[in-house]
Write a protein that holds these residues in place. Structure first.
Motif, mmCIF file in Angstrom:
data_model
loop_
_atom_site.group_PDB
_atom_site.id
_atom_site.type_symbol
_atom_site.label_atom_id
_atom_site.label_comp_id
_atom_site.label_asym_id
_atom_site.label_seq_id
_atom_site.Cartn_x
_atom_site.Cartn_y
_atom_site.Cartn_z
ATOM 1 N N GLN A 49 0.822 -1.204 0.000
ATOM 2 C CA GLN A 49 0.000 0.000 0.000
ATOM 3 C C GLN A 49 0.860 1.260 0.000
ATOM 4 N N ILE A 50 1.948 1.249 0.761
ATOM 5 C CA ILE A 50 2.834 2.411 0.806
ATOM 6 C C ILE A 50 3.494 2.639 -0.551
ATOM 7 N N THR A 51 4.031 1.575 -1.141
ATOM 8 C CA THR A 51 4.677 1.688 -2.451
ATOM 9 C C THR A 51 3.687 2.176 -3.507
ATOM 10 N N SER A 52 2.462 1.673 -3.473
ATOM 11 C CA SER A 52 1.459 2.078 -4.455
ATOM 12 C C SER A 52 1.167 3.564 -4.359
ATOM 13 N N ILE A 53 1.019 4.074 -3.137
ATOM 14 C CA ILE A 53 0.759 5.502 -2.954
ATOM 15 C C ILE A 53 1.938 6.334 -3.455
ATOM 16 N N ILE A 54 3.157 5.913 -3.112
ATOM 17 C CA ILE A 54 4.339 6.683 -3.507
ATOM 18 C C ILE A 54 4.527 6.666 -5.017
ATOM 19 N N PHE A 55 4.340 5.508 -5.655
ATOM 20 C CA PHE A 55 4.501 5.454 -7.104
ATOM 21 C C PHE A 55 3.433 6.282 -7.816
ATOM 22 N N GLU A 56 2.211 6.304 -7.277
ATOM 23 C CA GLU A 56 1.166 7.155 -7.856
ATOM 24 C C GLU A 56 1.550 8.624 -7.705
ATOM 25 N N TYR A 57 2.089 8.986 -6.546
ATOM 26 C CA TYR A 57 2.519 10.368 -6.310
ATOM 27 C C TYR A 57 3.618 10.760 -7.293
ATOM 28 N N LEU A 58 4.601 9.877 -7.478
ATOM 29 C CA LEU A 58 5.689 10.171 -8.398
ATOM 30 C C LEU A 58 5.184 10.315 -9.829
ATOM 31 N N LYS A 59 4.226 9.476 -10.219
ATOM 32 C CA LYS A 59 3.649 9.580 -11.562
ATOM 33 C C LYS A 59 3.004 10.944 -11.768
ATOM 34 N N GLU A 60 2.292 11.414 -10.738
ATOM 35 C CA GLU A 60 1.652 12.727 -10.830
ATOM 36 C C GLU A 60 2.683 13.849 -10.968
ATOM 37 N N HIS A 61 3.932 13.542 -10.549
ATOM 38 C CA HIS A 61 4.998 14.546 -10.632
ATOM 39 C C HIS A 61 5.966 14.235 -11.770
ATOM 40 N N ILE A 63 7.303 11.361 -12.948
ATOM 41 C CA ILE A 63 8.318 10.308 -12.847
ATOM 42 C C ILE A 63 7.666 8.963 -13.156
ATOM 43 N N GLN A 64 8.123 8.333 -14.214
ATOM 44 C CA GLN A 64 7.527 7.081 -14.662
ATOM 45 C C GLN A 64 8.188 5.888 -13.976
ATOM 46 N N SER A 65 7.368 4.882 -13.669
ATOM 47 C CA SER A 65 7.869 3.648 -13.054
ATOM 48 C C SER A 65 7.210 2.461 -13.732
ATOM 49 N N HIS A 66 7.562 1.275 -13.274
ATOM 50 C CA HIS A 66 6.940 0.067 -13.824
ATOM 51 C C HIS A 66 5.548 -0.168 -13.229
ATOM 52 N N PHE A 67 5.164 0.596 -12.223
ATOM 53 C CA PHE A 67 3.902 0.396 -11.513
ATOM 54 C C PHE A 67 2.703 0.698 -12.411
ATOM 55 N N ILE A 68 1.717 -0.224 -12.391
ATOM 56 C CA ILE A 68 0.473 -0.014 -13.136
ATOM 57 C C ILE A 68 -0.668 0.291 -12.181
ATOM 58 N N GLU A 69 -0.949 -0.643 -11.265
ATOM 59 C CA GLU A 69 -2.023 -0.411 -10.305
ATOM 60 C C GLU A 69 -1.950 -1.408 -9.165
ATOM 61 N N GLN A 70 -2.507 -1.006 -8.022
ATOM 62 C CA GLN A 70 -2.677 -1.919 -6.894
ATOM 63 C C GLN A 70 -3.952 -2.711 -7.125
ATOM 64 N N THR A 71 -3.876 -4.027 -6.975
ATOM 65 C CA THR A 71 -5.035 -4.881 -7.252
ATOM 66 C C THR A 71 -5.615 -5.535 -6.007
ATOM 67 N N SER A 72 -4.864 -5.554 -4.912
ATOM 68 C CA SER A 72 -5.370 -6.072 -3.641
ATOM 69 C C SER A 72 -4.498 -5.503 -2.536
ATOM 70 N N GLU A 190 10.418 -1.218 -5.418
ATOM 71 C CA GLU A 190 9.509 -0.584 -4.466
ATOM 72 C C GLU A 190 10.163 0.628 -3.831
ATOM 73 N N ILE A 191 9.350 1.493 -3.241
ATOM 74 C CA ILE A 191 9.820 2.543 -2.337
ATOM 75 C C ILE A 191 8.941 2.454 -1.103
ATOM 76 N N SER A 192 9.544 2.105 0.013
ATOM 77 C CA SER A 192 8.799 1.865 1.248
ATOM 78 C C SER A 192 9.735 2.101 2.426
ATOM 79 N N PRO A 193 9.249 1.989 3.663
ATOM 80 C CA PRO A 193 10.153 2.111 4.803
ATOM 81 C C PRO A 193 11.225 1.026 4.849
#
Length: 234
Positions: A49-61, A63-72, A190-193
């Motif tokens: 959940q943390i990585t998904s939020i951070i990757f979405e934030y980076l996309k909005e700014h 920065i492209q990543s391999h992340f598509i979406e959180q599914t569960s 990932e980017i997480s604690p």
């Protein structure tokens, strides 16, 4: 879906869609290159959940990543990339290995962010390497090295601003990159604690894996508190 890879913290599966993989985050925590490890219920959910939020934030700014979406709670879909065998570390404040290697006091603030490369090789204990080593090992050419550094600093700038808005300091972090079939370089993993050091501004309280490394409290409570702070941004 077949299991393609299992690491310390994640399992990677194929999917029915070409070029798309499913990542499952495990309830495992390790430190010291696996010398210390435990199974802790709920950790996979938090890191996903943390990585998904951070990757979405980076996309909005931008920065492209391999992340598509959180599914569960514990899973996400990502683009398939060939991981570049480098850990790219960005340091804003001295902590961890650099205090032992170069004698900086813990908490020393660098005038400009420092970017370091570590060779991803468990047998060699992920050694620190230079740009010339990167080229000698045929990991990346000079142009790609420059791009990795530029992207790392852009990610650092975005993360520093994000954490500053919730009264936290980004001490340092480790990221990985991958190449697409077309040769594009994307932020991956990932980017997480687990992969950052994060301190509260007012108290220097840790919101990262040092809590586990140093036996200073519950990693689940720490990561959940950090997740709650991130969700305030949404």
């Amino acid at each position: 879906m077949s299991l393609l890879y299992e690491g310390k913290a994640k399992r990677i599966f194929s999917t029915d869609e070409d070029g798309v993989l499913r990542v499952e985050y495990k309830d495992e925590v390790t430190a010291g290159n696996g010398a210390k490890k435990d199974h802790i219920d709920g950790k996979g959910r938090l890191n996903n959940q943390i990585t998904s939020i951070i990757f979405e934030y980076l996309k909005e700014h931008g920065i492209q990543s391999h992340f598509i979406e959180q599914t569960s709670e514990t899973e996400q879909l990502v683009r398939s990339v060939e991981i570049i065998p480098l850990e790219v570390v960005v340091r804003n404040i001295a902590a961890g290995s650099i205090t032992r290697r170069l004698g900086f006091d813990k908490g020393h603030e660098f005038e400009t962010p420092l970017v370091e490369f570590f060779y991803k090789n468990d047998d060699l204990n992920d050694p620190l390497i230079t740009d010339d080593h990167v080229k000698l090992l045929n990991i990346a050419n000079e142009e790609e090295i420059a791009k990795l550094k530029k992207m790392a600093l852009e990610i650092n700038k975005a993360l520093v601003e994000m954490l500053d808005s919730i009264n936290l300091r980004l001490v340092d972090f480790k990221i990985e990159f991958g190449r697409t079939k077309d040769g594009d370089i994307l932020l991956a993993d990932e980017i997480s604690p687990d992969t950052c050091r994060i301190w509260e501004k007012d108290s220097d309280t840790n919101f990262d894996k040092d809590v586990y490394r140093e036996d200073r409290g519950s990693i689940i409570d720490t990561y959940q508190t950090f997740l709650n702070k991130l969700e305030e941004l949404k």
